[in-house]
Design a protein around this motif. Structure first.
Motif, PDB file in Angstrom:
ATOM      1  N   PHE A 135       9.678   3.002 -12.330  1.00 42.30           N
ATOM      2  CA  PHE A 135       9.531   2.362 -13.427  1.00 42.30           C
ATOM      3  C   PHE A 135       8.874   3.451 -14.194  1.00 42.30           C
ATOM      4  CE2 PHE A 135       8.751  -0.734 -16.777  1.00 42.30           C
ATOM      5  CZ  PHE A 135      10.665  -1.202 -16.445  1.00 42.30           C
ATOM      6  N   GLY A 136       8.528   4.235 -13.858  1.00 41.49           N
ATOM      7  CA  GLY A 136       7.800   5.761 -14.218  1.00 41.49           C
ATOM      8  C   GLY A 136       5.808   4.682 -13.518  1.00 41.49           C
ATOM      9  N   GLY A 212      16.339   5.503 -25.034  1.00 38.14           N
ATOM     10  CA  GLY A 212      16.606   6.275 -26.120  1.00 38.14           C
ATOM     11  C   GLY A 212      16.309   8.273 -26.595  1.00 38.14           C
ATOM     12  N   GLU A 213      16.462   8.886 -27.162  1.00 38.66           N
ATOM     13  CA  GLU A 213      15.465   9.938 -26.645  1.00 38.66           C
ATOM     14  C   GLU A 213      14.307   9.657 -26.359  1.00 38.66           C
ATOM     15  OE1 GLU A 213      13.688  11.637 -30.558  1.00 38.66           O
ATOM     16  OE2 GLU A 213      13.311   9.935 -31.172  1.00 38.66           O
ATOM     17  N   GLU A 214      13.263   8.719 -26.377  1.00 40.03           N
ATOM     18  CA  GLU A 214      11.875   8.954 -25.431  1.00 40.03           C
ATOM     19  C   GLU A 214      12.402   9.280 -23.949  1.00 40.03           C
ATOM     20  OE1 GLU A 214      12.087   5.679 -28.507  1.00 40.03           O
ATOM     21  OE2 GLU A 214      13.896   6.234 -27.202  1.00 40.03           O
ATOM     22  N   VAL A 215      13.575   8.297 -23.466  1.00 38.79           N
ATOM     23  CA  VAL A 215      13.234   9.189 -22.180  1.00 38.79           C
ATOM     24  C   VAL A 215      13.939  10.230 -21.910  1.00 38.79           C
ATOM     25  CG1 VAL A 215      16.082   9.716 -21.878  1.00 38.79           C
ATOM     26  CG2 VAL A 215      15.404   8.730 -20.390  1.00 38.79           C
ATOM     27  N   PHE A 216      12.853  10.833 -22.938  1.00 38.38           N
ATOM     28  CA  PHE A 216      12.693  13.179 -22.204  1.00 38.38           C
ATOM     29  C   PHE A 216      11.985  13.038 -22.910  1.00 38.38           C
ATOM     30  CE2 PHE A 216      18.022  12.470 -23.796  1.00 38.38           C
ATOM     31  CZ  PHE A 216      18.247  12.736 -22.426  1.00 38.38           C
ATOM     32  N   GLY A 348       4.768   4.769 -19.155  1.00 41.95           N
ATOM     33  CA  GLY A 348       4.894   5.776 -18.487  1.00 41.95           C
ATOM     34  C   GLY A 348       6.702   5.840 -19.174  1.00 41.95           C
ATOM     35  N   ALA A 349       6.907   6.975 -17.927  1.00 46.46           N
ATOM     36  CA  ALA A 349       8.190   8.238 -17.952  1.00 46.46           C
ATOM     37  C   ALA A 349       9.372   6.483 -17.977  1.00 46.46           C
ATOM     38  CB  ALA A 349       8.812   8.656 -16.671  1.00 46.46           C
ATOM     39  N   GLY A 350      10.334   6.780 -19.237  1.00 50.14           N
ATOM     40  CA  GLY A 350      11.422   5.888 -19.215  1.00 50.14           C
ATOM     41  C   GLY A 350      11.794   5.746 -20.719  1.00 50.14           C
ATOM     42  N   MET A 351      11.320   5.737 -21.764  1.00 52.79           N
ATOM     43  CA  MET A 351       9.745   5.689 -21.838  1.00 52.79           C
ATOM     44  C   MET A 351       9.527   3.756 -21.438  1.00 52.79           C
ATOM     45  SD  MET A 351       7.383   7.909 -21.976  1.00 52.79           S
ATOM     46  CE  MET A 351       6.198   7.488 -22.144  1.00 52.79           C
ATOM     47  N   ASN A 352       8.715   3.761 -20.609  1.00 48.48           N
ATOM     48  CA  ASN A 352       8.355   1.501 -20.532  1.00 48.48           C
ATOM     49  C   ASN A 352       7.862   1.751 -20.340  1.00 48.48           C
ATOM     50  OD1 ASN A 352      11.246   1.470 -19.425  1.00 48.48           O
ATOM     51  ND2 ASN A 352      10.441   2.785 -17.277  1.00 48.48           N
TER      52      ASN A 352
END
Length: 361
Positions: A135-136, A212-216, A348-352
């Motif tokens: 989960f990042g 959305g775009e945040e995942v990158f 962190g990554a996900g974004m979460n």
């Protein structure tokens, strides 16, 4: 309904200390895969000014894997809780890259880290379920949230939640961001206890996921150095985007978890923030107080402990490492008192993003 209480904690920090000077001989590259114009000394100094990181911990033995760190932290948490390891209903291990070997830097997630951790702990109970949480950086927090839900639903009574990572094996050595990351593991034992007149343990939690775009914003990619023959899946961050995202939404998440529980920021004794960048953590804390209409000058000294200066960013291990150090009196001028209200918050990554409100027993 039961309440979820942390009854034991443990952490493992590798012995190898890597100071900023260790990167002096490296030529860093930009996003266009061209060598950076600035000297490495200038890059390191600017990095230290922003992040406040002066050194970090790396795993020192090439034969040691991420699951070994997780098992060591888990063993210490079980011992500290004073429980029989065979009584555990779940082992939840948060990580991002599984086991990574030191030579080929190949990511290995089969068998799962949680299953390997259970095996290394020597747990024979077939009803103890191993569960990986990817989960990042907020993975350990989310593992604690999941454990709390299991306990309050009557599914489990004792759960081991660990955050463990060997990020030194997943970074691009030619990306200046590699200086942020470090290795380590920490965990806690959560137990279900009958509710007391004054609730303790996990009082509230909140999670937000923007995919959305945040995942990158934080992904993996090949090295910035075209000649590098190491891993083809290195951490890659869009630092500015992450900074802006965190500054906007983390304070909101913390405020929501406090407000929904019927408290306000002045009731909070400690805020344990994910340690990714000191400048970002300072800014998030200031933004949080401004959301309550309070000036920066009203922020209590020492309310938000920091380990990043010496330990770097060990991702899922940062918050439980801080908790363990404070709970055992191993953090200079930082400790918990009975009935303290504590926030755990991460991004962190996900974004979460997630936040937990916890009252010390």
């Amino acid at each position: 309904m039961l309440q979820s209480i942390i009854t034991g904690s443990g952490s493992y920090l590798p012995n190898k200390i890597v100071p900023n000077s260790s990167f002096e001989q490296i030529t860093f590259f930009d996003e266009n895969r061209e060598p950076l114009v600035k000297s490495t000394s200038e890059i390191i100094q600017k990095f230290a000014d922003i992040t406040e990181i002066t050194e970090r911990r790396y795993i020192e033995d090439d034969s040691v894997m991420n699951s070994d760190l997780a098992a060591e932290a888990g063993k210490l948490a079980i011992e500290n809780a004073g429980i029989d390891k065979e009584e555990l209903d779940y082992i939840i291990v948060a990580h991002n890259f599984g086991n990574i070997d030191s030579d080929e830097r190949q990511v290995r997630i089969t068998p799962s880290i949680s299953a390997l951790t259970k095996q290394k702990l020597g747990i024979k109970n077939t009803q103890c379920k191993p569960y990986d949480m990817v989960f990042g950086c907020p993975g350990w927090n989310e593992g604690v949230i999941l454990a709390d839900q299991f306990i309050k639903a009557g599914i489990a009574k004792k759960i081991l939640v660990i955050g463990s990572e060997t990020l030194s094996r997943s970074v691009d050595p030619f990306d200046r961001n590699c200086m942020i990351f470090s290795d380590g593991a920490a965990g806690v034992v959560l137990e279900g206890r009958e509710k007391s007149d004054e609730p303790i343990g996990i009082l509230n939690h909140y999670t937000r996921s923007d995919n959305g775009e945040e995942v990158f914003y934080l992904t993996t990619d090949k090295s910035l150095n075209p000649e590098y023959v190491g891993s083809k899946a290195n951490i890659r961050m869009r630092g500015r985007k992450i900074y802006e995202y965190a500054l906007k939404y983390v304070p909101q998440a913390i405020k929501k978890v406090i407000d929904d529980a019927g408290y306000t920021i002045t009731d909070i004794n400690k805020v344990l923030l994910h340690q990714a960048n000191a400048k970002m953590d300072h800014a998030m804390l200031q933004r949080l107080f401004r959301l309550y209409g309070l000036p920066i000058s009203s922020i209590p000294e020492g309310i938000a402990p920091m380990t990043i200066q010496k330990f770097g960013n060990s991702s899922v291990a940062t918050i439980p490492t801080m908790y363990d150090m404070m709970a055992k009196g191993n953090f200079l001028n930082q400790t918990f008192k009975s009935k303290d209200l504590v926030i755990f918050a991460s991004v962190g990554a996900g974004m979460n993003i997630n936040a937990i409100l916890y009252r010390m027993p």
